[in-house]
Scaffold this active site. Structure first.
Site, PDB file in Angstrom:
ATOM      1  N   CYS A 138       3.393  63.664   8.645  1.00 49.84           N
ATOM      2  CA  CYS A 138       3.376  62.224   8.395  1.00 49.84           C
ATOM      3  C   CYS A 138       2.034  61.614   8.832  1.00 49.84           C
ATOM      4  CB  CYS A 138       4.568  61.568   9.083  1.00 49.84           C
ATOM      5  SG  CYS A 138       5.010  59.953   8.418  1.00 49.84           S
ATOM      6  N   HIS A 139       2.002  60.802   9.901  1.00 51.20           N
ATOM      7  CA  HIS A 139       0.744  60.263  10.423  1.00 51.20           C
ATOM      8  C   HIS A 139       0.101  61.195  11.455  1.00 51.20           C
ATOM      9  CE1 HIS A 139       2.861  56.634   8.927  1.00 51.20           C
ATOM     10  NE2 HIS A 139       1.648  56.233   8.598  1.00 51.20           N
ATOM     11  N   GLU A 170       2.646  53.416   2.624  1.00 49.93           N
ATOM     12  CA  GLU A 170       2.396  52.235   3.460  1.00 49.93           C
ATOM     13  C   GLU A 170       2.654  50.954   2.662  1.00 49.93           C
ATOM     14  OE1 GLU A 170       2.071  53.052   6.397  1.00 49.93           O
ATOM     15  OE2 GLU A 170       0.618  54.666   6.718  1.00 49.93           O
TER      16      GLU A 170
END
Length: 237
Positions: A138-139, A170
């Site tokens: 993910c991030h 996002e």
């Protein structure tokens, strides 16, 4: 026989992020599923954050996002998962040589501390230099911004393919303007900055993960299991 050990990193950031004032932090689903998968494949698992602290992302708490075994492991005080969380270490307490896999979990909190988490980056680069695997979901790949390959002294992801949460996601979550206003980066920008190739999923919520040698990345929480399995397979390839 030396036990197989994996280290899961958490973001230390737990503060306001969303438009309703809710805090971001660690996305619980990602670490529940990765922890469970590592354990079921015979790994001892520890948690670490840059400061030793963490908090949950308030928009993604268990009531809405998990059920079954995941929910039980989260809510049972003496579960293996919660016992491991209670032992969380600061990054400067960790001996990188104890681990074969470094797994960077995320949540939007990672936007704030991963790019400058020098101690976490140091651990990851040492594990990689010792023949171990770096995985991120993910991030989590934001940790790669500034992460150096010890052997080449170049960015570790340079020339490699990675994925991670896309800008499209996002926008769908309605936080792209928050990223802009707070000057927060994205996985794709980190890839471009460090001369890596960013591979986007067809849809931001797809289960999508990729392997490039000893580097493994996944795009979202739905990719937690596949990313963890890829990391384990990469260790023995």
């Amino acid at each position: 026989m030396t036990p197989k050990r994996a280290l899961i990193s958490l973001t230390s950031y737990h503060g306001p992020f969303y438009k309703d004032g809710a805090k971001t932090g660690v996305f619980v689903v990602e670490i529940l599923r990765s922890f469970d998968t590592f354990e079921k494949h015979g790994f001892e698992v520890d948690f670490v954050s840059e400061t030793g602290g963490f908090g949950w992302d308030e928009h993604y708490l268990p009531k809405s996002f998990i059920g079954g075994e995941d929910k039980m492991n989260f809510e049972t005080k003496n579960s293996a998962f919660n016992k491991a969380l209670a032992r969380i270490k600061t990054a400067n307490e960790v001996n990188a040589s104890d681990y074969k896999i470094f797994f960077a979990s995320a949540g939007h909190g990672a936007l704030f501390d991963y790019p400058k988490a020098k101690n976490l980056q140091d651990i990851a680069s040492k594990i990689y230099a010792n023949g171990g695997v770096i995985a991120a979901i993910c991030h989590g790949p934001l940790l790669f911004d500034g992460l150096i390959d010890i052997k080449t002294t170049r960015p570790l992801i340079e020339g490699k393919a990675i994925t991670g949460f896309p800008l499209e996601g996002e926008i769908a979550l309605g936080v792209d303007d928050i990223l802009r206003s707070r000057k927060l980066t994205t996985v794709e920008r980190v890839a471009n900055k460090n001369r890596a190739k960013y591979l986007a999923p067809i849809h931001p919520w797809d289960d999508y993960s990729i392997t490039d040698g000893k580097l493994v990345t996944g795009v979202n929480a739905n990719s937690s299991y596949s990313t963890t399995i890829r990391a384990i397979n990469a260790l023995y390839s």
